[in-house]
Enzyme design. Structure first.
Site, PDB file in Angstrom:
ATOM      1  N   TYR A  79     -24.117  17.607   7.275  1.00 41.78           N
ATOM      2  CA  TYR A  79     -24.350  16.196   6.942  1.00 41.78           C
ATOM      3  C   TYR A  79     -24.541  16.069   5.438  1.00 41.78           C
ATOM      4  CZ  TYR A  79     -26.371  11.514   7.161  1.00 41.78           C
ATOM      5  OH  TYR A  79     -26.600  10.180   7.005  1.00 41.78           O
ATOM      6  N   PHE A 131      -4.162  -7.212  -2.588  1.00 34.66           N
ATOM      7  CA  PHE A 131      -3.853  -6.658  -1.277  1.00 34.66           C
ATOM      8  C   PHE A 131      -4.737  -7.417  -0.279  1.00 34.66           C
ATOM      9  CE2 PHE A 131      -4.194  -3.748   2.306  1.00 34.66           C
ATOM     10  CZ  PHE A 131      -2.847  -3.702   2.625  1.00 34.66           C
ATOM     11  N   PHE A 454      -3.532 -11.810  10.658  1.00 35.46           N
ATOM     12  CA  PHE A 454      -2.298 -11.098  11.004  1.00 35.46           C
ATOM     13  C   PHE A 454      -2.538  -9.925  11.945  1.00 35.46           C
ATOM     14  CE2 PHE A 454      -2.989  -7.396   8.293  1.00 35.46           C
ATOM     15  CZ  PHE A 454      -3.852  -7.879   7.326  1.00 35.46           C
TER      16      PHE A 454
HETATM   17  N1  F0G Z   1      -5.227  -1.041  -1.403  1.00 39.20           N
HETATM   18  C1  F0G Z   1      -3.923  -0.921  -1.152  1.00 39.20           C
HETATM   19  C2  F0G Z   1      -2.940  -1.016  -2.270  1.00 39.20           C
HETATM   20  C3  F0G Z   1      -3.472  -0.714   0.166  1.00 39.20           C
HETATM   21  O1  F0G Z   1      -2.163  -0.602   0.386  1.00 39.20           O
HETATM   22  C4  F0G Z   1      -4.426  -0.613   1.198  1.00 39.20           C
HETATM   23  C5  F0G Z   1      -3.998  -0.434   2.582  1.00 39.20           C
HETATM   24  C6  F0G Z   1      -5.782  -0.752   0.893  1.00 39.20           C
HETATM   25  C7  F0G Z   1      -6.146  -0.950  -0.428  1.00 39.20           C
HETATM   26  C8  F0G Z   1      -6.830  -0.662   1.956  1.00 39.20           C
HETATM   27  O2  F0G Z   1      -6.967   0.670   2.349  1.00 39.20           O
HETATM   28  O3  F0G Z   1      -6.327   0.653   4.782  1.00 39.20           O
HETATM   29  O4  F0G Z   1      -7.543   2.582   3.755  1.00 39.20           O
HETATM   30  O5  F0G Z   1      -8.701   0.426   4.115  1.00 39.20           O
HETATM   31  N2  F0G Z   1      -2.806  -0.563   2.968  1.00 39.20           N
HETATM   32  C9  F0G Z   1      -2.333  -0.362   4.338  1.00 39.20           C
HETATM   33  C10 F0G Z   1      -0.901  -0.850   4.461  1.00 39.20           C
HETATM   34  C11 F0G Z   1      -3.217  -0.922   5.389  1.00 39.20           C
HETATM   35  O6  F0G Z   1      -0.417  -0.886   5.599  1.00 39.20           O
HETATM   36  O7  F0G Z   1      -0.244  -1.133   3.460  1.00 39.20           O
HETATM   37  P1  F0G Z   1      -7.394   1.102   3.834  1.00 39.20           P
END
Ligand code: F0G
Length: 481
Positions: A79, A131, A454
């Site tokens: 841990y 994002f 979505f």
């Molecule tokens: N930032 C970017 C540029 C991402 O593409 C994603 C996730 C995240 C942050 C969030 O990260 O999923 O580990 O919590 N992209 C995925 C996608 C979900 O399908 O493009 P996460």
């Protein structure tokens, strides 16, 4: 990697051997129709058993290397003080040059920590593009996201090599308008996901840093797709062709004050972290880590994944790995363009994209062209893709629908998973669909969740177009395809 054949053609070439495989099946069109109806015309709701090629995402779906799997076997499940964490922290020092690592269970968890620590109501956060999870976390905490991309970013039929660049004039303007005290940081996303996996240039990043630093504003890089961005810089930016991916990644990391990432993408594992060499920033975030994620040495991740990210981080700067997805995406996009289909150009990282507004010009934003096209692609091929358009935008605070800047369907190409023949199959079925596109109508929400709709929303096909499309498919290909 790509290789030139003796006939002059260049094809993607796999720099790995396949040693473990997962069986996949192609459900016939009749089954695809019932699966899509059960899923409420939302590809997130499909089950793997009903999917032939899973191009929903490259997140957590990459093939892992033998060395990653081997490392998982020797993980230390303590841990506190887990040796696995120290391997990750060493990899972060070696690859990013960052002295401090804060593990988090995935990218959005890192975004949550950053929002919690740095964003207060009334703040604005300039960025090259949002994002989905970034926007949700930053706005839940009272911040406002300002996207200050260049005009070319929204041109889906472009030759601009760096559509992920920030517009520097607009950055000056935003700083002048809001004042530095309301700007906790500027966020630059590597291989900007929602505009088609498009990179920023190092020249642009250097300028962003200079302007931000002149005003005492931090620069945060979302490095989830960092190795692909570095790969594109090496291919496309003058003066970088003889630099290694590692050198380019290091230069990006030297410029930013903080990096965070999802370890599910470039690192080919699952998990995430925040890294920095700024002790003061590290100490501001650190107290919150055990509150929201887990102890400092696992941060909500399985220690097996901590090991896998540590190895994945070192491997992603090898050109064969950094280019594994990008080169197949390029081939995919070139074949789509040859066939006259509206693919997003130039080819980006992580996925090939279709511009659904051009594919289905008859549909308005609130009939969800990208969602309709993603459903139609599944019906015509068994390929699961992702809608990146208006369905991916939540309503605003007054409940009004917001039209997305772009309506894209994303065909993610997870690293080292699919082959050229998979891409040829996809292109063939997309050509067929393009010829029958007038059969595709819009979608309407039957059940609409209030946030990140979505993921869990359910929709109906307007005028029952799904059935008509499948009937046309069966007439051309027979009942078994
Ligand atoms: N930032 C970017 C540029 C991402 O593409 C994603 C996730 C995240 C942050 C969030 O990260 O999923 O580990 O919590 N992209 C995925 C996608 C979900 O399908 O493009 P996460």
């Amino acid at each position: 990697m790509s290789i030139r054949l003796s006939n002059g053609q260049t094809i993607p070439i796999e720099m790995h051997k396949v040693r473990i495989v997962q069986k996949t099946t192609l459900p016939p069109a009749a089954r695809r129709l019932s699966a899509m109806e059960e899923a409420g015309y939302n590809t997130f709701q499909l089950r793997t058993r009903d999917v032939f090629l899973d191009m929903l995402t490259d997140s957590g779906t990459n093939a892992m290397s033998d060395n990653q799997l081997a490392a998982m076997m020797v993980s230390d499940d303590a841990y506190a003080g887990s040796e696995s964490f120290y391997k990750l922290a060493d990899a972060v020092k070696d690859i990013f040059g960052h002295q401090y690592t804060l593990p988090a269970h995935q990218g959005r968890a890192a975004e949550h920590l950053l929002a919690k620590v740095f964003i207060k109501p009334g703040d604005v956060i300039p960025m090259n593009y949002h994002f989905t999870t970034t926007l949700a976390h930053f706005e839940i905490l009272g911040g406002k996201v300002l996207e200050i991309y260049t005009d070319e970013a929204m041109n889906t039929q472009s030759a601009c090599p760096f559509k992920g660049n920030l517009d520097l004039e607009k950055l000056h303007h935003v700083i002048h308008e809001y004042g530095p005290s309301r700007i906790p940081f500027v966020r630059m996303e590597a291989t900007t996901n929602l505009i088609g996996g498009q990179p920023f240039s190092l020249a642009n990043l250097r300028e962003v840093k200079r302007i931000a630093a002149d005003h005492g504003i931090l620069l945060v890089v979302d490095g989830s797709l960092i190795s692909e961005n570095a790969y594109f810089i090496r291919q496309r930016e003058e003066g970088f062709s003889d630099k290694s991916i590692l050198e380019i990644v290091r230069e990006i990391m030297d410029l930013c004050d903080l990096c965070y990432l999802s370890g599910r993408k470039s690192c080919s594992a699952r998990g995430g972290f925040i890294s920095t060499s700024n002790k003061e920033l590290y100490e501001r975030i650190r107290p919150w880590l055990p509150v929201y994620e887990g102890f400092f040495t696992y941060g909500g991740m399985s220690t097996k994944e901590v090991e896998a990210i540590a190895v994945g981080l070192r491997e992603m700067v090898e050109p064969e790995v950094a280019g594994a997805s990008a080169d197949l995406v390029r081939h995919f996009v070139e074949r789509l363009v040859e066939a006259g289909l509206p693919a997003v150009t130039p080819p980006g990282g992580l996925a090939a994209h279709l511009d659904a507004r051009l594919f289905l010009p008859g549909l308005g934003s609130f009939e969800y062209p990208a969602g309709s096209l993603a459903a139609a692609v599944y019906l015509a091929s068994g390929i699961r893709t992702m809608e990146r358009g208006t369905i991916s935008m939540d309503r605003d605070r007054d409940g009004k629908e917001l039209a997305s800047d772009l309506e894209l369907v994303r065909f993610a190409v997870p690293r080292r998973v699919y082959s050229v023949s998979h891409v040829e199959y996809a292109v063939d079925r997309l050509r067929w669909l393009y010829a029958r596109r007038d059969l595709v109508r819009g979608l309407k929400f039957r059940r609409e969740p209030p946030v990140l709709r979505f993921f869990d929303g359910r929709l109906d096909a307007l005028e029952g177009w799904g059935e008509r499309l499948v009937a046309a498919f069966q007439a051309d290909f027979g009942p078994d395809c």
